[in-house]
Enzyme design. Structure first.
Site, PDB file in Angstrom:
ATOM      1  N   ARG A   1      36.410  42.139  53.474  1.00 50.22           N
ATOM      2  CA  ARG A   1      35.977  40.744  53.293  1.00 50.22           C
ATOM      3  C   ARG A   1      36.459  39.868  54.439  1.00 50.22           C
ATOM      4  O   ARG A   1      37.644  39.668  54.633  1.00 50.22           O
ATOM      5  CB  ARG A   1      36.524  40.189  51.965  1.00 50.22           C
ATOM      6  CG  ARG A   1      35.653  40.538  50.789  1.00 50.22           C
ATOM      7  CD  ARG A   1      36.178  39.958  49.497  1.00 50.22           C
ATOM      8  NE  ARG A   1      36.335  38.507  49.508  1.00 50.22           N
ATOM      9  CZ  ARG A   1      36.501  37.788  48.400  1.00 50.22           C
ATOM     10  NH1 ARG A   1      36.500  38.365  47.222  1.00 50.22           N
ATOM     11  NH2 ARG A   1      36.666  36.496  48.471  1.00 50.22           N
TER      12      ARG A   1
ATOM     13  N   ARG B   1      36.081  23.813  41.084  1.00 48.48           N
ATOM     14  CA  ARG B   1      37.172  23.861  42.052  1.00 48.48           C
ATOM     15  C   ARG B   1      37.493  22.487  42.627  1.00 48.48           C
ATOM     16  O   ARG B   1      38.453  22.369  43.381  1.00 48.48           O
ATOM     17  CB  ARG B   1      36.796  24.776  43.203  1.00 48.48           C
ATOM     18  CG  ARG B   1      37.275  26.234  43.070  1.00 48.48           C
ATOM     19  CD  ARG B   1      36.633  27.040  44.187  1.00 48.48           C
ATOM     20  NE  ARG B   1      37.425  28.130  44.645  1.00 48.48           N
ATOM     21  CZ  ARG B   1      37.082  29.431  44.471  1.00 48.48           C
ATOM     22  NH1 ARG B   1      36.007  29.744  43.782  1.00 48.48           N
ATOM     23  NH2 ARG B   1      37.826  30.377  44.979  1.00 48.48           N
TER      24      ARG B   1
ATOM     25  N   LYS C   1      41.720  36.704  38.876  1.00 46.08           N
ATOM     26  CA  LYS C   1      40.744  36.057  37.983  1.00 46.08           C
ATOM     27  C   LYS C   1      39.534  36.957  37.729  1.00 46.08           C
ATOM     28  O   LYS C   1      39.101  37.102  36.600  1.00 46.08           O
ATOM     29  CB  LYS C   1      40.216  34.739  38.599  1.00 46.08           C
ATOM     30  CG  LYS C   1      41.252  33.668  38.806  1.00 46.08           C
ATOM     31  CD  LYS C   1      40.598  32.350  39.244  1.00 46.08           C
ATOM     32  CE  LYS C   1      39.858  32.410  40.566  1.00 46.08           C
ATOM     33  NZ  LYS C   1      40.712  32.608  41.728  1.00 46.08           N
TER      34      LYS C   1
ATOM     35  N   ARG D   1      43.093  43.505  49.714  1.00 47.55           N
ATOM     36  CA  ARG D   1      41.665  43.443  49.381  1.00 47.55           C
ATOM     37  C   ARG D   1      40.818  43.352  50.659  1.00 47.55           C
ATOM     38  O   ARG D   1      39.741  43.939  50.738  1.00 47.55           O
ATOM     39  CB  ARG D   1      41.385  42.229  48.482  1.00 47.55           C
ATOM     40  CG  ARG D   1      39.939  42.144  48.040  1.00 47.55           C
ATOM     41  CD  ARG D   1      39.768  41.201  46.867  1.00 47.55           C
ATOM     42  NE  ARG D   1      39.862  39.817  47.265  1.00 47.55           N
ATOM     43  CZ  ARG D   1      39.853  38.782  46.418  1.00 47.55           C
ATOM     44  NH1 ARG D   1      39.807  38.990  45.119  1.00 47.55           N
ATOM     45  NH2 ARG D   1      39.918  37.556  46.843  1.00 47.55           N
TER      46      ARG D   1
ATOM     47  N   ARG E   1      42.852  29.282  52.746  1.00 52.29           N
ATOM     48  CA  ARG E   1      42.262  29.202  51.402  1.00 52.29           C
ATOM     49  C   ARG E   1      43.299  28.734  50.381  1.00 52.29           C
ATOM     50  O   ARG E   1      42.990  27.971  49.472  1.00 52.29           O
ATOM     51  CB  ARG E   1      41.718  30.578  50.977  1.00 52.29           C
ATOM     52  CG  ARG E   1      40.482  30.986  51.749  1.00 52.29           C
ATOM     53  CD  ARG E   1      40.064  32.393  51.392  1.00 52.29           C
ATOM     54  NE  ARG E   1      39.494  32.489  50.066  1.00 52.29           N
ATOM     55  CZ  ARG E   1      39.478  33.581  49.323  1.00 52.29           C
ATOM     56  NH1 ARG E   1      40.018  34.690  49.763  1.00 52.29           N
ATOM     57  NH2 ARG E   1      38.935  33.575  48.132  1.00 52.29           N
TER      58      ARG E   1
HETATM   59  P1  AMP Z   1      36.079  33.511  45.261  1.00 54.95           P
HETATM   60  O1  AMP Z   1      35.516  34.882  45.256  1.00 54.95           O
HETATM   61  O2  AMP Z   1      35.988  32.823  43.921  1.00 54.95           O
HETATM   62  O3  AMP Z   1      37.465  33.437  45.831  1.00 54.95           O
HETATM   63  O4  AMP Z   1      35.129  32.640  46.229  1.00 54.95           O
HETATM   64  C1  AMP Z   1      34.929  33.006  47.571  1.00 54.95           C
HETATM   65  C2  AMP Z   1      34.486  31.793  48.381  1.00 54.95           C
HETATM   66  O5  AMP Z   1      33.249  31.280  47.848  1.00 54.95           O
HETATM   67  C3  AMP Z   1      35.440  30.605  48.351  1.00 54.95           C
HETATM   68  O6  AMP Z   1      36.502  30.736  49.292  1.00 54.95           O
HETATM   69  C4  AMP Z   1      34.499  29.466  48.728  1.00 54.95           C
HETATM   70  O7  AMP Z   1      34.163  29.486  50.109  1.00 54.95           O
HETATM   71  C5  AMP Z   1      33.241  29.855  47.954  1.00 54.95           C
HETATM   72  N1  AMP Z   1      33.279  29.297  46.585  1.00 54.95           N
HETATM   73  C6  AMP Z   1      33.382  29.990  45.419  1.00 54.95           C
HETATM   74  N2  AMP Z   1      33.380  29.153  44.367  1.00 54.95           N
HETATM   75  C7  AMP Z   1      33.296  27.902  44.874  1.00 54.95           C
HETATM   76  C8  AMP Z   1      33.279  26.601  44.298  1.00 54.95           C
HETATM   77  N3  AMP Z   1      33.367  26.417  42.971  1.00 54.95           N
HETATM   78  N4  AMP Z   1      33.176  25.538  45.140  1.00 54.95           N
HETATM   79  C9  AMP Z   1      33.073  25.710  46.474  1.00 54.95           C
HETATM   80  N5  AMP Z   1      33.115  26.891  47.086  1.00 54.95           N
HETATM   81  C10 AMP Z   1      33.222  27.994  46.293  1.00 54.95           C
END
Ligand code: AMP
Length: 189
Positions: A133, A88, A13, A127, A144
């Protein structure tokens, strides 16, 4: 254009969102990136978010919604944006609806990247190694994906019922995926 990019963690994404935002000259709003920037800067938001991120859990809706509300209120979002990683949860969809209704606006399209789950796990493990990370350690990755399947995957049928969902294969080369997204959005236009 007001777009949402959906798909499981590791679907690509962020990469596709960067390319599309550059092409369309719209801001790329990644909630994950905003949380990570806050973690790096050691803000109160970052300290709170980190606990959830490291465990592979979602940051609570109240915190996330307030952050997105602030971001979308900024002038660069007035004519368009791409949301990557938000909404989400069903509650976040409701909040986003009310933020946009207040501006008299709506989402134009939701692009869902469809990927093979084994490939996703491989991408995320890679990654984790490349970027260090903590939220990408394999046990957390599996968690996740479970949280995604439970809380986020159902949102695609909601957006499909609104006639906004476009599904695109996220497999293969980055350029091929980009071309598929452009073709899908143009055929909907
Ligand atoms: P991402 O980089 O989009 O995979 O986001 C990394 C982490 O940030 C996720 O695993 C969540 O812990 C948190 N996060 C990102 N976006 C959201 C969201 N819309 N709602 C809740 N937690 C989020």
């Amino acid at each position: 254009m007001r777009l949402i990019m959906m798909g499981p963690p590791g679907a690509g994404k962020g990469t596709q969102a960067d390319i599309m935002c550059e092409d369309m000259s719209i801001p790329h709003i990644s909630t994950g990136d905003i949380f990570r920037a806050n973690v790096t800067q050691g803000t109160a938001l970052g300290i709170e978010a980190k606990r959830y991120m490291d465990a592979g859990e979602y940051v609570p809706d109240g915190v996330t919604n307030a952050m997105v509300r602030d971001r979308l209120a900024q002038p660069d979002c007035s004519t368009g944006f791409l949301l990557d990683g938000y909404p989400r949860t069903i509650e976040q969809v409701g909040e986003l609806d009310s933020m946009l209704a207040a501006q008299g606006a709506g989402i134009d399209a939701v692009v869902e990247l469809i990927v093979d789950i084994d490939e996703v796990v491989q991408r995320l493990v890679k990654r984790a190694v490349d970027q260090g990370r903590a939220d990408d350690a394999e046990k957390v990755i599996r968690h996740r994906l479970e949280v995604f399947a439970e809380q986020t995957a159902p949102l695609t049928s909601l957006y499909a019922s609104r006639g906004l969902l476009t599904q695109v294969s996220g497999m293969g080369d980055v350029d091929d995926v980009t071309a598929r997204i452009h073709a899908a959005l143009n055929s909907n236009a």
